[in-house]
Design a protein around this motif. Structure first.
Motif, PDB file in Angstrom:
ATOM      1  N   UNK A 177       0.834  -1.203   0.000  1.00  0.00           N
ATOM      2  CA  UNK A 177       0.000   0.000   0.000  1.00  0.00           C
ATOM      3  C   UNK A 177       0.872   1.257   0.000  1.00  0.00           C
ATOM      4  N   UNK A 178       1.948   1.243   0.768  1.00  0.00           N
ATOM      5  CA  UNK A 178       2.867   2.388   0.756  1.00  0.00           C
ATOM      6  C   UNK A 178       3.577   2.506  -0.595  1.00  0.00           C
ATOM      7  N   UNK A 179       3.891   1.363  -1.211  1.00  0.00           N
ATOM      8  CA  UNK A 179       4.532   1.387  -2.531  1.00  0.00           C
ATOM      9  C   UNK A 179       3.601   1.995  -3.582  1.00  0.00           C
ATOM     10  N   UNK A 180       2.294   1.843  -3.386  1.00  0.00           N
ATOM     11  CA  UNK A 180       1.320   2.440  -4.307  1.00  0.00           C
ATOM     12  C   UNK A 180       1.320   3.963  -4.182  1.00  0.00           C
ATOM     13  N   UNK A 181       1.786   4.473  -3.020  1.00  0.00           N
ATOM     14  CA  UNK A 181       1.864   5.919  -2.836  1.00  0.00           C
ATOM     15  C   UNK A 181       1.210   6.441  -1.572  1.00  0.00           C
ATOM     16  N   UNK A 182       0.694   5.559  -0.726  1.00  0.00           N
ATOM     17  CA  UNK A 182       0.073   6.018   0.528  1.00  0.00           C
ATOM     18  C   UNK A 182       1.133   6.625   1.437  1.00  0.00           C
ATOM     19  N   UNK A 183       0.789   7.741   2.070  1.00  0.00           N
ATOM     20  CA  UNK A 183       1.715   8.431   2.971  1.00  0.00           C
ATOM     21  C   UNK A 183       1.607   7.920   4.403  1.00  0.00           C
ATOM     22  N   UNK A 184       0.474   7.309   4.730  1.00  0.00           N
ATOM     23  CA  UNK A 184       0.264   6.753   6.068  1.00  0.00           C
ATOM     24  C   UNK A 184      -0.631   5.532   5.935  1.00  0.00           C
ATOM     25  N   UNK A 185      -0.620   4.704   6.963  1.00  0.00           N
ATOM     26  CA  UNK A 185      -1.328   3.425   6.946  1.00  0.00           C
ATOM     27  C   UNK A 185      -1.912   3.194   8.327  1.00  0.00           C
ATOM     28  N   UNK A 186      -3.229   3.016   8.403  1.00  0.00           N
ATOM     29  CA  UNK A 186      -3.897   2.729   9.672  1.00  0.00           C
ATOM     30  C   UNK A 186      -4.738   1.483   9.465  1.00  0.00           C
ATOM     31  N   UNK A 187      -4.552   0.479  10.337  1.00  0.00           N
ATOM     32  CA  UNK A 187      -5.310  -0.762  10.167  1.00  0.00           C
ATOM     33  C   UNK A 187      -6.614  -0.719  10.967  1.00  0.00           C
ATOM     34  N   UNK A 188      -7.619  -1.403  10.424  1.00  0.00           N
ATOM     35  CA  UNK A 188      -8.919  -1.528  11.081  1.00  0.00           C
ATOM     36  C   UNK A 188      -8.880  -2.757  11.968  1.00  0.00           C
ATOM     37  N   UNK A 189      -9.617  -2.799  13.057  1.00  0.00           N
ATOM     38  CA  UNK A 189     -10.435  -1.689  13.555  1.00  0.00           C
ATOM     39  C   UNK A 189      -9.532  -0.547  14.019  1.00  0.00           C
ATOM     40  N   UNK A 190      -9.950   0.664  13.717  1.00  0.00           N
ATOM     41  CA  UNK A 190      -9.094   1.813  14.008  1.00  0.00           C
ATOM     42  C   UNK A 190      -9.217   2.256  15.460  1.00  0.00           C
ATOM     43  N   UNK A 191      -8.142   2.813  15.929  1.00  0.00           N
ATOM     44  CA  UNK A 191      -8.156   3.544  17.188  1.00  0.00           C
ATOM     45  C   UNK A 191      -8.445   4.985  16.804  1.00  0.00           C
ATOM     46  N   UNK A 192      -9.469   5.587  17.387  1.00  0.00           N
ATOM     47  CA  UNK A 192      -9.834   6.964  17.039  1.00  0.00           C
ATOM     48  C   UNK A 192      -8.680   7.925  17.322  1.00  0.00           C
ATOM     49  N   UNK A 193      -7.962   7.679  18.397  1.00  0.00           N
ATOM     50  CA  UNK A 193      -6.832   8.542  18.748  1.00  0.00           C
ATOM     51  C   UNK A 193      -5.740   8.414  17.686  1.00  0.00           C
ATOM     52  N   UNK A 194      -5.393   7.182  17.324  1.00  0.00           N
ATOM     53  CA  UNK A 194      -4.354   6.967  16.303  1.00  0.00           C
ATOM     54  C   UNK A 194      -4.782   7.549  14.956  1.00  0.00           C
ATOM     55  N   UNK A 195      -6.045   7.380  14.606  1.00  0.00           N
ATOM     56  CA  UNK A 195      -6.569   7.924  13.351  1.00  0.00           C
ATOM     57  C   UNK A 195      -6.341   9.436  13.305  1.00  0.00           C
ATOM     58  N   UNK A 196      -6.722  10.134  14.374  1.00  0.00           N
ATOM     59  CA  UNK A 196      -6.569  11.599  14.395  1.00  0.00           C
ATOM     60  C   UNK A 196      -5.106  12.009  14.477  1.00  0.00           C
ATOM     61  N   UNK A 197      -4.269  11.222  15.151  1.00  0.00           N
ATOM     62  CA  UNK A 197      -2.828  11.527  15.174  1.00  0.00           C
ATOM     63  C   UNK A 197      -2.254  11.485  13.764  1.00  0.00           C
ATOM     64  N   UNK A 198      -2.648  10.475  12.992  1.00  0.00           N
ATOM     65  CA  UNK A 198      -2.160  10.353  11.614  1.00  0.00           C
ATOM     66  C   UNK A 198      -2.689  11.496  10.748  1.00  0.00           C
ATOM     67  N   UNK A 199      -3.962  11.841  10.922  1.00  0.00           N
ATOM     68  CA  UNK A 199      -4.539  12.959  10.167  1.00  0.00           C
ATOM     69  C   UNK A 199      -3.763  14.233  10.466  1.00  0.00           C
ATOM     70  N   UNK A 200      -3.537  14.514  11.741  1.00  0.00           N
ATOM     71  CA  UNK A 200      -2.824  15.744  12.127  1.00  0.00           C
ATOM     72  C   UNK A 200      -1.370  15.749  11.653  1.00  0.00           C
ATOM     73  N   UNK A 201      -0.758  14.574  11.600  1.00  0.00           N
ATOM     74  CA  UNK A 201       0.620  14.495  11.107  1.00  0.00           C
ATOM     75  C   UNK A 201       0.688  14.827   9.614  1.00  0.00           C
TER      76      UNK A 201
END
Length: 130
Positions: free
Chosen positions: A94-118
């Protein structure tokens, strides 16, 4: 001015969760349920970030990511992949396709927002600290 996030997710509950969470953190959000509409939606909305589900019908998220990264108008937009694929090889693919970040499901809401803010710092984050 609110930062803009395009959310591409075929699951209604996940789409609502991501959009509601982002709106609660003062982001402007555009939801897309069908991956086939993602490129046109990105061109029309010009988001600061794309949250991309990987496992979707019709077209996979990594295919859309590759297409976005080849498009001169869209290639600079950061993409956060959100997926149930959790293996090391999956993340590399997925990163090789060009994704800048990767979050696996089920997501942690805190981790999701940390990645968004980063990926998309807000004005309050960018302000120098006294």
């Amino acid at each position: 001015m609110a930062k803009r996030v395009l959310v591409v997710e075929d699951n209604e509950l996940n789409l609502k969760l991501f959009c509601d969470l982002l709106r609660a953190h003062a982001f402007e959000v555009a939801p897309v349920k069908d991956g086939r509409e993602a490129l046109a939606a990105a061109r029309a909305f010009l988001p600061d970030l794309v949250v991309m589900d990987i496992q979707m019908p019709h077209v996979t998220g990594d295919e859309i990511i590759r297409q976005m990264k080849m498009d001169p108008q869209l290639r600079a937009i950061p993409i956060m992949a959100v997926t149930a694929y959790a293996g090391h090889d999956d993340e590399e693919r997925i990163r090789a396709a060009g994704a800048d970040a990767y979050v696996s499901k089920p997501i942690s809401l805190v981790r999701f927002m940390e990645e968004v803010r980063a990926l998309v710092p807000t004005e309050t984050q960018e302000a120098p600290q006294p």
